[in-house]
Design a protein around this motif. Structure first.
Motif, short mmCIF file in Angstrom:
data_model
loop_
_atom_site.label_atom_id
_atom_site.label_comp_id
_atom_site.label_asym_id
_atom_site.label_seq_id
_atom_site.Cartn_x
_atom_site.Cartn_y
_atom_site.Cartn_z
N LEU A 1 0.83 -1.21 0.00
CA LEU A 1 0.00 0.00 0.00
C LEU A 1 0.86 1.25 0.00
O LEU A 1 0.55 2.23 -0.71
N LEU A 2 1.94 1.25 0.76
CA LEU A 2 2.82 2.41 0.79
C LEU A 2 3.56 2.56 -0.53
O LEU A 2 3.76 3.69 -1.02
N ALA A 3 3.98 1.45 -1.12
CA ALA A 3 4.66 1.53 -2.42
C ALA A 3 3.74 2.16 -3.46
O ALA A 3 4.20 2.95 -4.31
N TRP A 4 2.47 1.84 -3.41
CA TRP A 4 1.52 2.45 -4.35
C TRP A 4 1.43 3.96 -4.10
O TRP A 4 1.45 4.76 -5.06
N GLU A 5 1.34 4.37 -2.84
CA GLU A 5 1.28 5.81 -2.53
C GLU A 5 2.54 6.52 -3.02
O GLU A 5 2.47 7.62 -3.58
N THR B 1 2.73 9.27 -6.27
CA THR B 1 3.27 10.60 -5.98
C THR B 1 4.43 10.92 -6.90
O THR B 1 4.56 12.05 -7.40
N LEU B 2 5.27 9.93 -7.15
CA LEU B 2 6.43 10.14 -8.01
C LEU B 2 6.02 10.34 -9.46
O LEU B 2 6.53 11.22 -10.15
N ASP B 3 5.10 9.52 -9.92
CA ASP B 3 4.75 9.53 -11.35
C ASP B 3 3.24 9.37 -11.49
O ASP B 3 2.75 8.26 -11.70
N PRO B 4 2.47 10.45 -11.36
CA PRO B 4 1.01 10.33 -11.39
C PRO B 4 0.45 9.81 -12.70
O PRO B 4 -0.69 9.35 -12.74
N ASP B 5 1.22 9.88 -13.78
CA ASP B 5 0.70 9.47 -15.09
C ASP B 5 0.72 7.96 -15.29
O ASP B 5 0.14 7.46 -16.25
N HIS B 6 1.41 7.24 -14.42
CA HIS B 6 1.52 5.79 -14.59
C HIS B 6 0.91 5.08 -13.40
O HIS B 6 1.25 5.38 -12.25
N ALA B 7 0.01 4.18 -13.68
CA ALA B 7 -0.62 3.39 -12.61
C ALA B 7 0.31 2.24 -12.24
O ALA B 7 0.59 1.37 -13.08
N PRO B 8 0.82 2.20 -11.02
CA PRO B 8 1.74 1.13 -10.64
C PRO B 8 0.99 -0.18 -10.43
O PRO B 8 -0.18 -0.20 -10.01
N TYR C 1 13.15 13.90 4.05
CA TYR C 1 12.54 14.00 2.73
C TYR C 1 11.10 14.51 2.88
O TYR C 1 10.17 13.74 3.11
N HIS C 2 10.94 15.81 2.72
CA HIS C 2 9.63 16.41 2.97
C HIS C 2 8.56 15.86 2.03
O HIS C 2 7.41 15.67 2.44
N ASN C 3 8.91 15.60 0.79
CA ASN C 3 7.91 15.14 -0.17
C ASN C 3 7.40 13.74 0.13
O ASN C 3 6.37 13.33 -0.41
N VAL C 4 8.09 13.02 0.98
CA VAL C 4 7.64 11.68 1.36
C VAL C 4 6.56 11.75 2.43
O VAL C 4 5.79 10.81 2.62
N ARG C 5 6.47 12.89 3.11
CA ARG C 5 5.50 13.00 4.21
C ARG C 5 4.06 12.82 3.74
O ARG C 5 3.24 12.21 4.45
N GLY C 6 3.73 13.36 2.59
CA GLY C 6 2.36 13.25 2.10
C GLY C 6 1.92 11.81 1.92
O GLY C 6 0.91 11.38 2.51
N PRO C 7 2.63 11.02 1.11
CA PRO C 7 2.21 9.62 0.95
C PRO C 7 2.27 8.82 2.23
O PRO C 7 1.42 7.95 2.47
N VAL C 8 3.24 9.09 3.10
CA VAL C 8 3.31 8.36 4.36
C VAL C 8 2.13 8.71 5.25
O VAL C 8 1.54 7.82 5.90
N ALA C 9 1.73 9.98 5.28
CA ALA C 9 0.57 10.38 6.09
C ALA C 9 -0.70 9.74 5.57
O ALA C 9 -1.53 9.24 6.35
N ARG C 10 -0.89 9.74 4.25
CA ARG C 10 -2.09 9.09 3.69
C ARG C 10 -2.09 7.60 4.00
O ARG C 10 -3.14 7.01 4.28
N PHE D 1 0.14 16.95 13.38
CA PHE D 1 -1.20 17.12 13.93
C PHE D 1 -2.22 17.37 12.83
O PHE D 1 -3.30 16.76 12.82
N ARG D 2 -1.90 18.25 11.89
CA ARG D 2 -2.86 18.58 10.84
C ARG D 2 -3.00 17.46 9.81
O ARG D 2 -4.09 17.24 9.28
N GLU D 3 -1.92 16.79 9.51
CA GLU D 3 -1.96 15.79 8.45
C GLU D 3 -2.38 14.40 8.94
O GLU D 3 -2.90 13.61 8.16
N LEU D 4 -2.15 14.11 10.21
CA LEU D 4 -2.41 12.76 10.71
C LEU D 4 -3.57 12.70 11.69
O LEU D 4 -4.44 11.83 11.57
N VAL D 5 -3.61 13.60 12.66
CA VAL D 5 -4.58 13.47 13.75
C VAL D 5 -5.94 14.06 13.40
O VAL D 5 -6.98 13.41 13.55
#
Length: 809
Positions: free
Chosen positions: A433-437, A441-448, A504-513, A546-550
């Motif tokens: 599930l995390l690999a998909w997120e 995020t890395l390549d939105p045009d390709h469905a993994p 790696y700030h850009n990793v926070r989004g997919p990890v939070a989701r 707090f804002r992204e997770l809780v």
């Protein structure tokens, strides 16, 4: 126990509403917010049975007439009973919160803390500065670079090298085939083994080949006559890094591109013939993974097991301290075994490269070039270096599907960090599930997609420096065997999560989701782990976490998500620097009027951590309950669960004192909270009331109701527990639910000899007067005569005798 010994069924339990001796209803009568029926029952009005029967028949007739007319107004006007679902948990069922072992293992996982910034320079020309990786070689792939290994390097290797298991077989295979593929993890000693083999067979004439090129690109002119050649092969996917992103045709479809060459035995056969023609030898290094699995099944591949770390450490220390006085070697090795050094390393087994680094630090410490604090700090950097190496540039080349294998490996490492010690199947699915997120995020045009037959489960943990072993999963009522995965070091989980969160700030989004999705999973073994990890991330960066997770979890209508948000807040409050922020949020939520936020705040105060103490948590719960109606189930259910959880937190004394004070307070809403908490202590297994603090004394009683666990571990509390339970049984509105819960406890005790002993010693305290004894004997009669589940008569007789003992006190 004969029928003659038992009171007649139906005449055993008089009206429980007018027991004045134990304080039942005294405080309730002072509250004017209850309905007339409840106030009358609490004042102890003595209605005879005929009056009650007439009232009940009149109510039943009214309801029948309403139903016949199709008018539901009569039903809607009836106040719902607060105790109708007194035995249900805040998530709907008793066991929905899962077992204590899951939460406690999650808490232990993050005890090591996060990673700090570190600069490491490795001998292969790669510099890690913080989270950036810089290669010190050129980028022109058309130029095939090679270079000799300096003689001093080989000379040093000859003095410190520790032969790996199977070294002789490796040498024989290399001599016969001219080519050998050594498979293993970076830092496992495979490079040193390769150099030692080539040095032995060529007399010191060893060359390193350009790692940017594959075996299929080697030509005869780059091979040295009678020389040894070392090629550290990049993964097949990394070799495609220099290839451009696939263009799209005019119809929007990707253009056809030649795939990267897959290394096979055919290429190794060709390489061997080239080497034989030059009377040379070659060793190829391949990292563990799918390619290594395939090559190990052929004639060229061999696994390079790391030599024992203790032996490597000894050899390097001997070399570094050979000029020092006698005793230096023993003293340095003793320092390596010091608890603070071992704890700072946080690894079960050092790899050869790490053992060599440790030897250098110990030698400097012996010479006085490094203080104790500096030594411990350097040792703590080992796991951070490992995490940095794992994730630096893991998304190269930046497009799918080339980057997907590296992203999958990184996702698996993060999943093992969250599920360290849990079932491999849970960690593996979470990793997908995390690999998909990460991929979208890395390549939105390709469905993994998902590889169906990639790296085997027996080999995949090696990518995360983890192992598979037999374990147990605590489901609450039972523990089941699982195939568990865990890191080979307590500090790795914190280092991995700290590296991706801080670096790696850009990793926070997919990890939070990803974590939010896991927190919504119905299995406690999943959402508990995810919520604790979310709390750790919040403590590391409160503003973002707090804002992204809780908040997204707390505002939902899903009880499980709210419990996860409460757990995350409590775990974040473990850090004293973050605790004031958590306390402020919970105070705002408690007074917000938003039901979802109020319930989340009530659940969070059951963990002690947010308020900092058990009395502080009880104060916070009471402030909310006092402002609500006495029949507000949405508030009383989570509040009573938190009170019961506090009762199981290892400090039951202040909880019991506060419950008694709430009864004396005289307010009906607080009294209902007390009664609900007492009923939960009767009906809920201790393991389902887990907290985020260790309570070892309750471990062996995890499957027993909390009341039994407290009687077993804190016998001095029996008088106060009995007074509270007698009050709950004697109060009209809670008596029926409490009696039913007590019956369930007696059924469990009848099957558990140790619990039966504690219950027998407790029952006389509940049989203070005749009405108490009649109530208990009537309950035993009912349980024994149950046609579907009759209570064991032998156990019932012992309980009956214990009730009789109460009359003689």
């Amino acid at each position: 126990m004969s029928d003659q010994d038992e009171p007649a069924a139906g005449n055993d339990t008089p009206d429980s509403g007018h027991d004045r001796g134990d304080g039942g209803g005294r405080g309730d009568a002072q509250d004017r917010g209850g309905d007339r029926g409840e106030r009358g029952g609490d004042r102890g009005d003595r209605h005879d049975r005929g009056d009650r029967d007439r009232d009940r028949d009149r109510d039943r007739g009214d309801r029948d007439r309403d139903r016949e007319r199709g008018d539901s107004a009569g039903e809607q006007s009836r106040e719902p009973s607060v105790f109708a679902t007194a035995d249900r948990g805040p998530l709907g069922g008793e066991s929905d919160t899962g077992g204590a072992a899951t939460a406690l293992r999650a808490v232990r996982t993050w005890a090591g803390g996060a990673a700090d910034r570190l600069t490491t320079i490795h001998g292969d020309g790669t510099v890690f500065e913080g989270n950036q990786i810089f290669a010190l070689h050129g980028s022109d792939r058309s130029l095939f670079v090679q270079g000799p290994v300096p003689p001093e390097t080989l000379d040093h290797l000859g003095r410190v090298y520790c032969a790996t298991a199977g070294y002789a077989r490796m040498r024989d295979r290399l001599r016969g085939h001219r080519v050998l593929v050594l498979c293993g993890e970076p830092g496992s000693g495979r490079k040193a083994t390769a150099l030692a083999l080539l040095d032995e067979l060529t007399g010191g004439k060893v060359f390193r080949l350009d790692p940017r090129h594959g075996v299929d690109e080697i030509t005869e002119d780059v091979l040295q006559e009678s020389g040894g050649h070392l090629l550290e092969l990049l993964t097949e996917d990394a070799r495609a890094e220099g290839e451009p992103r696939p263009a799209r045709s005019g119809r929007g479809e990707p253009a056809v591109r030649r795939p990267a060459t897959r290394l096979s035995e055919l290429h190794l056969d060709r390489f061997g013939e080239l080497l034989r023609g030059r009377d040379a030898y070659g060793v190829v290094l391949v990292e563990n993974g799918e390619l290594a699995d395939r090559l190990l099944r052929g004639r060229y591949g061999m696994y390079c097991a790391p030599p024992p770390a203790d032996e490597v450490l000894h050899r390097h220390l001997w070399h570094l301290l050979r000029a020092e006085p006698d005793g230096a070697l023993g003293a340095a090795r003793a320092r390596a075994r010091r608890p603070d050094v071992v704890r700072a390393l946080g690894l079960e087994e050092l790899r050869p490269r790490e053992a060599a680094r440790l030897a250098e630090h110990l030698a400097r410490h012996w010479r006085g070039e490094m203080t104790d604090e500096q030594l411990v700090a350097e040792c703590a950097s080992f796991v951070r270096s490992q995490a940095r190496e794992w994730f630096a540039g893991a998304d190269r080349p930046g497009v799918l599907p080339e980057a997907l294998p590296a992203l999958s490996a990184g996702a698996f490492r993060v999943a093992v960090a969250v599920f360290d010690g849990s079932a491999y199947s849970l960690a593996a699915e979470a990793a997908e599930l995390l690999a998909w997120e990460l991929a979208v995020t890395l390549d939105p045009d390709h469905a993994p997609g998902r590889r169906l037959f990639g790296t085997h489960a027996e080999h995949r943990p090696v990518q995360a420096r983890a192992v598979l072993e037999d374990g147990e999963l605590d489901l609450g009522p039972a523990k089941v065997p699982v195939r568990a995965v865990r890191f080979q070091g307590e500090a790795l989980a914190g280092a991995v999560l700290g590296e991706i969160w801080h670096g790696y700030h850009n990793v926070r989004g997919p990890v939070a989701r990803w974590l939010r999705a896991l927190c919504d999973d119905a299995r406690p073994e999943v959402w508990v782990r995810a919520s604790v990890a979310a709390g750790v991330l919040c403590s590391w960066d409160w503003i973002h976490g707090f804002r992204e997770l809780v908040v997204p979890l707390a505002v939902t209508d899903e009880p499980r998500a709210r419990m996860a948000a409460a757990t995350a807040l409590a775990e974040a409050a473990r850090d004293p620097r973050v605790r004031p922020a958590v306390a402020a949020v919970l105070k705002d939520w408690a007074g917000s009027g938003e039901d979802t936020l109020v319930r989340t705040a009530l659940l969070a105060h059951g963990y002690v951590l947010a308020a900092g103490s058990v009395p502080g948590s009880l104060d916070a719960l009471a402030r909310v309950v006092r402002t609500r109606e006495a029949t507000d189930v949405d508030v009383l259910v989570p509040a009573s669960f938190s009170v019961a959880r506090l009762l199981a937190s290892g400090e039951p004394e202040p909880v019991l004192r506060r419950l008694r004070q709430w009864l004396d307070d005289g307010r009906l809403n607080l009294a209902n909270l007390v009664h609900l908490a007492v009923i939960r202590a009767l009906a809920t297994r201790t393991t389902h009331l887990w907290g985020l603090r260790e309570v070892p004394e309750l471990d062996e009683h995890a499957a027993r109701p909390l009341l039994v666990a407290l009687l077993a571990t804190r016998p001095a509390l029996a008088p106060e527990l009995a007074r509270l339970l007698r009050h709950t049984l004697a109060t009209a509105r809670s008596g029926e639910a409490a009696l039913e819960a007590l019956g369930g406890l007696l059924r469990r005790a009848a099957k558990d000899p140790e619990a039966l002993g504690h219950v027998r010693a407790f029952l006389p305290r509940l049989a203070v007067d005749r009405r108490d004894r009649d109530r208990l004997r009537g309950l035993l009669n009912e349980l024994v005569r149950d046609r579907d589940r009759p209570l064991d008569r032998s156990a019932a007789r012992r309980m009956w005798d214990a009730v009789t003992e109460g009359a003689n006190r």
